[in-house]
Design a protein around this motif. Sequence first.
Motif, PDB file in Angstrom:
ATOM      1  N   VAL A  89     -33.056  -1.162 -57.146  1.00 36.19           N
ATOM      2  CA  VAL A  89     -32.967  -1.777 -58.708  1.00 36.19           C
ATOM      3  C   VAL A  89     -34.286  -2.347 -59.183  1.00 36.19           C
ATOM      4  O   VAL A  89     -34.396  -3.431 -59.137  1.00 36.19           O
ATOM      5  CB  VAL A  89     -32.025  -1.633 -59.650  1.00 36.19           C
ATOM      6  CG1 VAL A  89     -31.023  -2.392 -58.812  1.00 36.19           C
ATOM      7  CG2 VAL A  89     -32.828  -1.312 -61.154  1.00 36.19           C
ATOM      8  N   HIS A  90     -35.222  -2.571 -60.156  1.00 36.81           N
ATOM      9  CA  HIS A  90     -35.775  -3.260 -60.459  1.00 36.81           C
ATOM     10  C   HIS A  90     -35.580  -3.479 -62.652  1.00 36.81           C
ATOM     11  O   HIS A  90     -34.662  -2.984 -63.174  1.00 36.81           O
ATOM     12  CB  HIS A  90     -36.837  -2.672 -61.209  1.00 36.81           C
ATOM     13  CG  HIS A  90     -37.965  -3.658 -62.126  1.00 36.81           C
ATOM     14  ND1 HIS A  90     -38.055  -3.580 -63.311  1.00 36.81           N
ATOM     15  CD2 HIS A  90     -38.545  -4.839 -61.247  1.00 36.81           C
ATOM     16  CE1 HIS A  90     -38.996  -4.123 -64.049  1.00 36.81           C
ATOM     17  NE2 HIS A  90     -39.663  -5.751 -62.457  1.00 36.81           N
ATOM     18  N   SER A  91     -35.030  -4.839 -62.768  1.00 35.49           N
ATOM     19  CA  SER A  91     -34.758  -4.987 -64.055  1.00 35.49           C
ATOM     20  C   SER A  91     -35.119  -5.870 -64.890  1.00 35.49           C
ATOM     21  O   SER A  91     -35.998  -7.224 -64.258  1.00 35.49           O
ATOM     22  CB  SER A  91     -33.005  -6.004 -63.425  1.00 35.49           C
ATOM     23  OG  SER A  91     -32.608  -6.248 -64.796  1.00 35.49           O
TER      24      SER A  91
ATOM     25  N   SER B 131     -39.659 -10.440 -58.550  1.00 38.35           N
ATOM     26  CA  SER B 131     -39.398 -11.231 -58.419  1.00 38.35           C
ATOM     27  C   SER B 131     -38.393 -10.405 -59.537  1.00 38.35           C
ATOM     28  O   SER B 131     -36.314 -11.213 -59.019  1.00 38.35           O
ATOM     29  CB  SER B 131     -39.519 -11.792 -59.338  1.00 38.35           C
ATOM     30  OG  SER B 131     -40.151 -12.231 -60.650  1.00 38.35           O
ATOM     31  N   SER B 132     -38.207  -9.727 -59.801  1.00 35.03           N
ATOM     32  CA  SER B 132     -36.849  -8.999 -60.663  1.00 35.03           C
ATOM     33  C   SER B 132     -36.636  -7.885 -59.826  1.00 35.03           C
ATOM     34  O   SER B 132     -35.599  -6.662 -60.139  1.00 35.03           O
ATOM     35  CB  SER B 132     -37.415  -8.644 -61.308  1.00 35.03           C
ATOM     36  OG  SER B 132     -37.471 -10.157 -62.426  1.00 35.03           O
ATOM     37  N   ILE B 133     -36.648  -7.335 -58.855  1.00 41.87           N
ATOM     38  CA  ILE B 133     -35.931  -6.351 -57.508  1.00 41.87           C
ATOM     39  C   ILE B 133     -35.226  -6.510 -56.486  1.00 41.87           C
ATOM     40  O   ILE B 133     -34.783  -7.705 -56.525  1.00 41.87           O
ATOM     41  CB  ILE B 133     -37.193  -5.632 -56.121  1.00 41.87           C
ATOM     42  CG1 ILE B 133     -38.741  -5.385 -57.426  1.00 41.87           C
ATOM     43  CG2 ILE B 133     -36.549  -4.490 -56.137  1.00 41.87           C
ATOM     44  CD1 ILE B 133     -38.422  -3.906 -58.102  1.00 41.87           C
TER      45      ILE B 133
ATOM     46  N   ARG C  13     -24.591  -6.910 -55.907  1.00 37.63           N
ATOM     47  CA  ARG C  13     -25.717  -8.066 -56.001  1.00 37.63           C
ATOM     48  C   ARG C  13     -26.892  -8.391 -57.018  1.00 37.63           C
ATOM     49  O   ARG C  13     -27.797  -9.293 -57.309  1.00 37.63           O
ATOM     50  CB  ARG C  13     -26.698  -8.174 -54.504  1.00 37.63           C
ATOM     51  CG  ARG C  13     -25.225  -7.498 -53.108  1.00 37.63           C
ATOM     52  CD  ARG C  13     -26.235  -7.682 -52.077  1.00 37.63           C
ATOM     53  NE  ARG C  13     -26.863  -9.330 -51.906  1.00 37.63           N
ATOM     54  CZ  ARG C  13     -27.147  -9.121 -50.374  1.00 37.63           C
ATOM     55  NH1 ARG C  13     -27.652  -8.297 -49.748  1.00 37.63           N
ATOM     56  NH2 ARG C  13     -27.645 -10.638 -51.052  1.00 37.63           N
ATOM     57  N   ALA C  14     -26.555  -7.261 -58.124  1.00 35.11           N
ATOM     58  CA  ALA C  14     -28.018  -7.224 -59.224  1.00 35.11           C
ATOM     59  C   ALA C  14     -27.022  -8.152 -60.410  1.00 35.11           C
ATOM     60  O   ALA C  14     -26.041  -7.893 -61.118  1.00 35.11           O
ATOM     61  CB  ALA C  14     -28.490  -6.132 -59.088  1.00 35.11           C
ATOM     62  N   PRO C  15     -27.450  -9.261 -60.931  1.00 38.85           N
ATOM     63  CA  PRO C  15     -27.524  -9.871 -61.536  1.00 38.85           C
ATOM     64  C   PRO C  15     -27.044  -9.226 -62.713  1.00 38.85           C
ATOM     65  O   PRO C  15     -28.152  -8.912 -63.691  1.00 38.85           O
ATOM     66  CB  PRO C  15     -27.558 -11.453 -62.090  1.00 38.85           C
ATOM     67  CG  PRO C  15     -29.127 -11.011 -61.449  1.00 38.85           C
ATOM     68  CD  PRO C  15     -29.408  -9.797 -60.153  1.00 38.85           C
TER      69      PRO C  15
ATOM     70  N   GLY D 152     -38.030  10.524 -62.585  1.00 37.94           N
ATOM     71  CA  GLY D 152     -38.615   9.216 -62.719  1.00 37.94           C
ATOM     72  C   GLY D 152     -38.463   8.307 -63.020  1.00 37.94           C
ATOM     73  O   GLY D 152     -39.127   6.843 -62.657  1.00 37.94           O
ATOM     74  N   ASN D 153     -37.293   8.267 -63.623  1.00 39.23           N
ATOM     75  CA  ASN D 153     -36.427   6.466 -64.424  1.00 39.23           C
ATOM     76  C   ASN D 153     -35.823   6.200 -63.721  1.00 39.23           C
ATOM     77  O   ASN D 153     -34.749   5.599 -63.852  1.00 39.23           O
ATOM     78  CB  ASN D 153     -36.298   6.464 -65.792  1.00 39.23           C
ATOM     79  CG  ASN D 153     -37.223   6.965 -67.075  1.00 39.23           C
ATOM     80  OD1 ASN D 153     -38.762   6.495 -66.220  1.00 39.23           O
ATOM     81  ND2 ASN D 153     -37.909   7.660 -67.489  1.00 39.23           N
ATOM     82  N   GLN D 154     -35.692   6.873 -62.354  1.00 39.78           N
ATOM     83  CA  GLN D 154     -34.530   6.076 -61.124  1.00 39.78           C
ATOM     84  C   GLN D 154     -34.574   4.883 -61.416  1.00 39.78           C
ATOM     85  O   GLN D 154     -36.212   4.305 -60.979  1.00 39.78           O
ATOM     86  CB  GLN D 154     -34.295   7.026 -60.130  1.00 39.78           C
ATOM     87  CG  GLN D 154     -33.428   8.520 -60.598  1.00 39.78           C
ATOM     88  CD  GLN D 154     -33.338   9.342 -59.353  1.00 39.78           C
ATOM     89  OE1 GLN D 154     -32.680   9.114 -58.453  1.00 39.78           O
ATOM     90  NE2 GLN D 154     -33.932   9.974 -58.819  1.00 39.78           N
ATOM     91  N   GLY D 155     -33.575   3.742 -60.707  1.00 37.59           N
ATOM     92  CA  GLY D 155     -33.961   2.381 -60.328  1.00 37.59           C
ATOM     93  C   GLY D 155     -35.212   1.465 -61.193  1.00 37.59           C
ATOM     94  O   GLY D 155     -35.025   0.711 -60.477  1.00 37.59           O
ATOM     95  N   GLN D 156     -35.165   2.325 -62.441  1.00 37.97           N
ATOM     96  CA  GLN D 156     -35.583   1.017 -63.353  1.00 37.97           C
ATOM     97  C   GLN D 156     -34.223   0.603 -64.098  1.00 37.97           C
ATOM     98  O   GLN D 156     -33.676   1.575 -64.901  1.00 37.97           O
ATOM     99  CB  GLN D 156     -36.585   1.959 -63.757  1.00 37.97           C
ATOM    100  CG  GLN D 156     -37.705   2.412 -63.080  1.00 37.97           C
ATOM    101  CD  GLN D 156     -38.790   2.798 -63.152  1.00 37.97           C
ATOM    102  OE1 GLN D 156     -39.640   3.172 -64.206  1.00 37.97           O
ATOM    103  NE2 GLN D 156     -38.099   4.130 -62.457  1.00 37.97           N
ATOM    104  N   GLU D 157     -33.938  -0.386 -65.073  1.00 39.45           N
ATOM    105  CA  GLU D 157     -33.044  -0.590 -65.744  1.00 39.45           C
ATOM    106  C   GLU D 157     -34.022  -1.507 -66.889  1.00 39.45           C
ATOM    107  O   GLU D 157     -34.659  -2.816 -66.469  1.00 39.45           O
ATOM    108  CB  GLU D 157     -32.355  -1.603 -65.438  1.00 39.45           C
ATOM    109  CG  GLU D 157     -31.506  -2.114 -66.615  1.00 39.45           C
ATOM    110  CD  GLU D 157     -31.403  -3.833 -66.800  1.00 39.45           C
ATOM    111  OE1 GLU D 157     -30.982  -3.717 -68.605  1.00 39.45           O
ATOM    112  OE2 GLU D 157     -32.517  -4.144 -66.027  1.00 39.45           O
TER     113      GLU D 157
END
Length: 482
Positions: free
Chosen positions: A335-337, A397-399, A444-446, A459-464
């Motif tokens: 996921v990209h945060s 760096s944000s994955i 594991r994602a902070p 198209g917006n999965q895995g994006q926060e």
Amino acid sequence: MNRNYDRISGSLPALELPNLYNLSNLQTGSTASVGNYHSGQQINSLLAFGQFAYKDMFFLDFTGRNDWASILPTANNSFFYPSVTASAVLSDVFPVIKEGSINFLKIRGGWSQVGSTGALGAYSLNQTFGLSNSGFGNQASVPNTQFNPNLKAETVTGIEFGIDAKMFGNRLRFSATYYDQQSADLLVPIQVTAATGFTNVWDNIADMSNKGYELQLGGTVIKKEDFSFDIDVNFAKNDNEVTSLGDLDTYVLGGQWGVSLEAKPGQPYGTLIGRDFQRTAQGQVIYQDGLPLVDSTPQAVGNIAPDWTGGASFSFRYKNFDFSTLIDAKIGGDVHSMTYAWGRYAGTLSETMEGRETGLVGDGVMSDGNGGYVPNDVLVTAKAYNQRSFSNGVESSSIFDASYVKLRQISIGYSLPKEFIKNSVVKSLKLSIVGRNLAILYKRAPHIDPETGFSASNGNQGQEFGQYPSARNIGFNINLKF
């Protein structure tokens, strides 16, 4: 099946009187915008199904269906898809099986083909014109997607094999399934250069493969008159691959803030494309003047596909009380945060406390001036480091690993004794308190819930970005039977 959609809309660019939201309250000199839209589509179908059975031990089930879809061209709007499934109850075929600890044993297998119009919408075959009114008067426009009169239905062909068993007086239950599904001629709006006058054109270009297996294991650990305890666990693994995109090397599904989500041949569906740091052949980040160098070439920085999913449920019963809990997990995937990226950039996250007073040295290497590298030892301010390393200018760096384990549900119930309602029309009455999405046990994602997406679209999965905190839901259920 008929689907009809109608919309009538009206909007004003400015109001004459403030806070009076009425279409008649149009500011002098302004032009109202009004419009209406209608779309309709239809599918006619014929379905046949049947079963052959022999001595309630061998079964052969089959189906056949034909659809006629209005959104496909006349020459290709009819498509047929069949299925056949066979099964055998081995515990009945060979009675000796039941003489042991096995109470029930069944094997099954099947083949199926499913036709579909996929994501294709109405009016994609012939060019249609739209009218819009503005300050320049009524204008006719063509859609951004080019029509294609040669489209056909997409198909998914699959095979499946499985086994079901019950043992030790049905106190141990097991089920396993293997599947292989091949999707062909998937309907995709291909991106084309706007110089053509369009931005997309529909075509049957994509093929995809899904292979995997599902396992279920359940057991009644304790079974007494007043008390029982059951455990059920499940595990699933799916190997996905985009096998073809025609002549395309990649297909952009969507994206936000520098990250794009793409489908690439030979890779799982949903590759995250972004920018990474410049690195040595050994993968070390290269620094200059104490700050990491960014590689401006977009590249794969992650993928949303999980390695496996699973869950476990635990159920207790004591007299008229019952208690159950459900835990589920998704392990793997990325996921990209942007919450993390901008939090580091702005200095609002706890991670930015490091080096605020003393400065910090980034982990990596720097040039030794002779074509080689030495460990980076240049001290920089925390602000300079965080604003170079975390922003919408570099995405890697944000994955984060999107794995999670969640306490999905807890239920506590009480069934009213039958003697209390034996003279009423009520056959049973159960009261329950149910809590859902109660806790994240592992992630594991902070700072975020990794079960997230910028929106519900593919198209917006895995994006926060700017995610609201996850909400718990606690409710009260009444179950009545008459």
